[in-house]
Design an enzyme around this catalytic site. Structure first.
Site: not given
Length: 106
Positions: A71, A87
């Protein structure tokens, strides 16, 4: 740069690695089968399912190869959890499906 061994927003990060990689694979295979053998979808549904498939494949590949998802989008000003483009793709795909559900069929 944050490594996320869990699902979205680090849910299930304690012990979720094993089943999350198989869940990603299962969702991806299911969406591919639905695209190949399923009914005809309108444009909103096509885009939605395509974005969800792309995000699931992206995160799934990371989980199988590395054991975690990287991330990297971090907006500290609004105290939002760190996330990645896969995402974002999954969330936009879900919104496309919601729009398709409430759209008037003509």
């Amino acid at each position: 740069f944050v490594t996320n061994t869990g699902a979205a927003f680090s849910l299930f990060r304690n012990g979720g690695v094993f089943w999350l990689r198989w869940l990603s694979l299962l969702v991806s295979l299911g969406l591919m089968a639905m695209a190949w053998f399923g009914p005809r979808f309108n444009r909103w549904e096509q885009v939605g399912y395509g974005l969800i498939l792309g995000g699931a494949l992206g995160n799934g590949i990371d989980r199988f190869i590395s054991g975690y998802v990287v991330d990297f989008l971090d907006f500290r000003l609004i105290h939002f959890p760190v996330f990645n483009l896969a995402d974002v793709s999954i969330n936009i795909g879900i919104w496309c499906l919601i729009i398709a559900t409430f759209r008037i069929k003509t």
